[in-house]
Write an enzyme that holds these catalytic residues in place. Structure first.
Site, mmCIF file in Angstrom:
data_model
loop_
_atom_site.group_PDB
_atom_site.id
_atom_site.type_symbol
_atom_site.label_atom_id
_atom_site.label_comp_id
_atom_site.label_asym_id
_atom_site.label_seq_id
_atom_site.Cartn_x
_atom_site.Cartn_y
_atom_site.Cartn_z
ATOM 1 N N ASP A 74 33.843 -3.387 -28.895
ATOM 2 C CA ASP A 74 33.764 -4.982 -28.043
ATOM 3 C C ASP A 74 34.080 -4.804 -26.578
ATOM 4 O OD1 ASP A 74 34.495 -6.388 -30.605
ATOM 5 O OD2 ASP A 74 36.245 -4.706 -30.558
ATOM 6 N N ASP A 76 36.172 -6.815 -22.636
ATOM 7 C CA ASP A 76 36.438 -7.667 -22.643
ATOM 8 C C ASP A 76 36.541 -7.762 -20.946
ATOM 9 O OD1 ASP A 76 37.391 -7.926 -24.743
ATOM 10 O OD2 ASP A 76 39.297 -6.789 -24.213
ATOM 11 N N ASP A 150 49.182 -2.226 -21.352
ATOM 12 C CA ASP A 150 49.983 -1.643 -21.740
ATOM 13 C C ASP A 150 49.615 -0.047 -21.186
ATOM 14 O OD1 ASP A 150 47.644 -0.967 -22.773
ATOM 15 O OD2 ASP A 150 48.181 -1.685 -25.022
#
Length: 450
Positions: A74, A76, A150
């Site tokens: 994926d 982003d 994070d």
């Protein structure tokens, strides 16, 4: 006021804080990313945003994987354009999210997630009584966005146009040291979003990275905060964890960090039993092998496998109380699915498929007449059959049953008739129901039809 006073007195620290706003910039020769691994649609999105006058970067896990030489699944995108501005640039773009708004941009079946740079967290953001942020649509600058991410290895930005990587928190150094480090104070970050504790486990297991001691230290104590997270988010994270290609390693890390209690109750009990751990190990190893081979994995089969020994325990108990075999199995399945739906928000379709897989198991014992042919026509036969083979491989039931069904499944018409005849001529003693045992830990299955 106090913070400003401290910064005024300690001018050096103020200067250091300002310096933290500037990233380390690495060129193509320094970071070594192969541009051929970058999705053409990701390049299309970043280019469109940049041509419209906005900043735009590939961000997060995609950059991490690119630096590791792995093609990301994926991509982003992070930008300084607002969700509304992003949506106007693309024909198939949809704003979603309540906790933080993002834009899904679609190219055929390919979905890219575009997020606006997040600003510094606001004390006014709605939180629950445990400190978990419920909603935060504060937009900001890129260095603020990096601080909100994070882990250091997920806080880097790649510009396909210039092939530069911007690293705000030493992420490249941590990748090279194979270290997983949270950004900021661990306790505060876990309290903001307890799901980060599950992400620590997933990344450490999948990447084979060591968890930095300060990052790991609070997890065991703060693990109960996960109970305050919406069940749907926990389910999504558990699914990512179990379908990471390192499912067994992830579950071992969950236990090591003290995170398994309450998430999947089978891990509290079943993995302490030799039969249970063998079955779960085989199921997870099979899942990892399929993912490594690029094959699809069914969440229904995976959760049916993980929860089977809970069903088996209750099934045995219901039969011991006098219930017939099939009704007892349905009651056991109802009990387990009801308890797990509260914790993991199992989708109705997944729960129905799990129930089908479990309900087929007694039917595999019926190897006479038309029963085997009818079972072959079941829409979930292949899943039920694979589940049967797992039970045989773990030693839960006689391997001969799995061998018979393998031959019947692959056989031509004449071979199938011979198999049915041999099953019908089996010694009567072999067809008798085995006696119930008082020791439930041995989990003997009685699947003969009533």
């Amino acid at each position: 006021m106090i913070k400003k006073l401290i910064r005024k007195i300690l001018g050096v620290k103020e200067k250091k804080a300002q310096g933290a706003h500037l990233p380390t910039v690495l060129g193509a020769q320094e970071h070594g990313i192969d541009p051929r691994l970058v999705s053409s649609n990701a390049i299309r999105v970043t280019s469109s945003l940049q041509e419209a006058g906005y900043q735009a970067f590939v961000v997060g896990g995609a950059v991490r994987d690119l630096l590791l030489g792995v093609k990301p699944k994926d991509f982003d995108i992070a930008t300084n354009a607002t969700p509304e501005q992003v949506k106007r640039l693309f024909r198939r773009a949809f704003i979603i999210g309540r906790r933080f708004q993002i834009v899904h941009v679609m190219f055929g079946q390919d979905l890219l997630e575009v997020t606006t740079f997040r600003g510094a967290g606001s004390d006014a953001s709605p939180k629950d009584e445990h400190g978990r942020v419920l909603r935060d649509n504060t937009f900001g600058l890129q260095h603020e966005d990096a601080l909100r991410r994070d882990f250091t290895i997920n806080a880097m930005y790649y510009n396909p146009a210039t092939q530069e990587v911007l690293d705000y928190h030493g992420g490249i150094a941590d990748i090279r040291a194979q270290t997983l480090r949270i950004i900021g104070q661990p306790e505060a970050r876990y309290r903001e979003d307890p799901v980060r504790m599950l992400r620590v486990v997933r990344f450490a297991a999948r990447l084979k990275f060591a968890i930095e001691p300060h990052t790991a230290a609070p997890i065991a104590v703060m693990a109960p905060l996960i109970n305050n997270v919406p069940a749907a988010r926990v389910f999504d994270e558990m699914l990512k964890l179990l379908m990471s290609g390192q499912a067994l390693a992830c579950l071992q890390q969950l236990r090591k960090q003290g995170l398994h209690h309450g998430l999947l109750p089978l891990l509290d009990v079943v993995l302490e039993q030799p039969l249970g751990i063998k079955f779960v190990t085989l199921a997870l190893a099979s899942t990892d092998a399929r993912i490594a081979a690029g094959k699809t994995v069914s969440p229904s089969f995976l959760f049916a496998s993980l929860l089977w020994h809970q069903v088996l325990e209750k099934w045995t108990a219901y039969r011991a109380a006098g219930e017939l075999t099939i009704p007892a199995l349905h009651l056991a399945a109802d009990d387990v699915l009801e308890s797990q739906t509260e914790k993991l928000a199992l989708q109705r379709k997944i729960g129905a498929d799990m129930r089908d897989i479990w309900a087929m198991q007694p039917r595999f014992e019926r190897r006479t007449g038309k029963s085997p042919y009818k079972l072959l026509e079941h829409v979930r036969f292949r899943a039920g059959y694979d589940f049967l083979l797992l039970r045989c491989a773990s030693g839960e039931i006689d391997a001969e049953i799995g061998e018979w069904w393998s031959a019947f499944y692959d056989g031509e018409a004449d071979a199938r008739e011979d198999l049915l005849a041999s099953a019908d001529q089996a010694p009567a003693a072999a067809k008798k129901r085995p006696p119930r045992r008082a020791n439930r830990s041995k989990a003997v299955i009685d699947s003969s039809p009533e």
